[in-house]
Structure formats: C-alpha cells, structure tokens
Scaffold this active site. Structure first.
Site, PDB file in Angstrom:
ATOM      1  N   SER A  26       0.854  -1.186   0.000  1.00  0.00           N
ATOM      2  CA  SER A  26       0.000   0.000   0.000  1.00  0.00           C
ATOM      3  C   SER A  26       0.888   1.233   0.000  1.00  0.00           C
ATOM      4  O   SER A  26       2.030   1.189   0.464  1.00  0.00           O
ATOM      5  CB  SER A  26      -0.887   0.009   1.252  1.00  0.00           C
ATOM      6  OG  SER A  26      -1.526   1.259   1.413  1.00  0.00           O
TER       7      SER A  26
ATOM      8  N   TYR B  49      -1.053  -0.579  10.448  1.00  0.00           N
ATOM      9  CA  TYR B  49      -1.332  -1.044   9.087  1.00  0.00           C
ATOM     10  C   TYR B  49      -0.211  -0.604   8.150  1.00  0.00           C
ATOM     11  O   TYR B  49       0.358  -1.413   7.412  1.00  0.00           O
ATOM     12  CB  TYR B  49      -2.677  -0.500   8.596  1.00  0.00           C
ATOM     13  CG  TYR B  49      -2.971  -0.873   7.154  1.00  0.00           C
ATOM     14  CD1 TYR B  49      -3.510  -2.113   6.840  1.00  0.00           C
ATOM     15  CD2 TYR B  49      -2.683   0.008   6.107  1.00  0.00           C
ATOM     16  CE1 TYR B  49      -3.762  -2.462   5.521  1.00  0.00           C
ATOM     17  CE2 TYR B  49      -2.927  -0.332   4.797  1.00  0.00           C
ATOM     18  CZ  TYR B  49      -3.476  -1.576   4.504  1.00  0.00           C
ATOM     19  OH  TYR B  49      -3.710  -1.928   3.191  1.00  0.00           O
TER      20      TYR B  49
END
Length: 257
Positions: free
Chosen positions: A138, A148
C-alpha cells in the site's frame, strides 16, 4: 499453460487479478476463506475463459491456513508460476484502541503469511529458473501512519530485499503499492468512505493492468497511478517530522470513522 495462485481472490484487487490472468489464459489457484464464493468464482472464470480454476479454502490468520497454501505452492507436480499475495485487512481505530489480538492477526496475514508463501513459491521458481511474486502492499507503507502502514512497509522492504537476492535467477518479485481502491476492504473494517475525494479512488482492473506491466519490466516496487506517484514524490522530499503530522491529520480525515 502457466498457473497463478492468488490469495484474497474473491474480491477487490484479488478478483481483478483473477479476471485478468484468466483472460490471458493462465490456470488459477484461488485462495480465500469463503468456499461458496470461491466455487462460484472458479466456475465463472472457467466458463468464460476456458481455464482451470482450482479452489483452496484457507484462513491466512491461522497456521493451518498458511501451511495449506505452502503445501500447494511446493507441489512439484503442479508448479505455480505466479504468486499474488493479496490477502489483507485493516483494523478500525487508532493505536492502543485496537485489541492486541487483532493487531497480531493483521501481522500474521500481512507479514508472516507473505514471508512463508513467498519463500515456498520462490524456492521452486528459482529451481525452474522462472516465476514471479506480487506482494500487495500500500502507499501507506511510505508514511508514518499506524500499524497497518508499518506492516505494509515491512512487505515493501522484504520484497525489495528478496528481489535483490534473487536477481539473475529468473524470479521476479514486486511490491504493489496502490492507494484507495473500491473493494470490500473498508466495508469489512467498518470504515466510512464518504469523506474520501473521488479523485483518490483507483479502478481495480486498471490497477492490475499497470501492475502486471511493471512486473514484466522488472520493477521491484510498483505505484501504478500517476496521481499516487506524484504524492509519493512529495512524501520523499517532506521532512519526516512534518510528514508525521500531515499523515495523522489526513488519517483522521480520510481514515476510519
């Protein structure tokens, strides 16, 4: 005919990879937790493209699930030529607001599973002198933004290091770093998306097309959209202290509600 194994195959980016690879004539091994959805997807892809689509139900947050996929990747009778490590999820909430069990589950899927499955696939690929691995990360990997982002930063660093170690072997490894993509990701995490500007959203099929082109070019990191390439260029020249404040505010504006 080559075979591709895709984790998190039934929705979003994983489903887009399955559609594109099936259209290109690859046989598939589809991995996810929902057996019924896997079977429906396999039947549709087989009927539409005439490829063989194998179903493998596995939960990559559990050792048994990771081991099941490792076993398939190391099956010498039916080698896998392309691995797409796409399975992943996000936790709603800031650091210390998320239960530790949920944080560890995310690390299991994003880090341990990626390490083990990449290793299982790459060993056979190196012996055969060909193959590819796409590890879906990501753009959150490039900014200081929670656990995350930290887990996805690990994916990028691991993939780049492994790609360097395997250079010249015929095995290509690439970390794919998308921005916001319209998938089930936010819904499953209970995250609102109404406050995210329309220009920030990416189309999963176009994303996959760009990713496969980057893999063919031998890139070890792919940020497959000009908008996010420009944003990441700004990130590189922004002081880390300032960047931390900006990303914290952005996270509160566009992140979990």
């Amino acid at each position: 005919m080559t075979t591709a194994l895709i984790t998190g195959a039934t929705a979003g980016i994983g489903a887009a990879f399955a559609r594109r690879l099936a259209a290109d004539g690859h046989n598939l091994v589809l991995v996810a937790r929902d057996t019924e959805r896997l079977r429906e997807q396999a039947t549709e892809l087989h009927d539409r493209h005439g490829i063989e689509a194998e179903v493998l139900r596995a939960d990559l947050s559990e050792d048994e699930g990771i081991a099941a996929v490792e076993d398939r990747l190391t099956d010498r009778r039916h080698p896998v030529d392309l691995l797409v490590n796409n399975a992943g999820f996000g936790n709603k909430g800031h650091y210390l607001d998320v239960p530790m069990a949920d944080e560890l589950k995310m690390l299991k899927v994003h880090c341990e599973a990626v390490l083990r499955l990449t290793s299982a696939a790459a060993a056979g690929m190196r012996e055969r002198g060909r193959g590819g691995v796409v590890n879906v990360a990501s753009v959150a990997a490039f900014v200081p933004r929670g656990t995350y982002g930290a887990s996805k930063a690990w994916v990028v660093q691991f993939t780049q290091g492994a790609a360097k170690d395997l250079a010249g072997s015929g095995v290509r490894l690439m970390a794919l770093c998308p921005g916001f993509v319209r998938t089930e990701f936010h819904q499953r995490a209970g995250m609102g998306t109404g406050n995210i500007p329309g220009w920030m959203w990416l189309d999963a099929d176009k994303l996959v097309e760009a990713a496969l082109a980057d893999l063919a070019r031998g890139k070890s990191v792919s940020v497959p959209d000009p908008r996010y390439k420009a944003l990441m260029g700004l990130v590189k020249v922004t002081p880390r202290g300032l960047l931390g404040g900006v990303t914290s505010k952005t996270g509160r504006k566009y992140g979990p509600q």
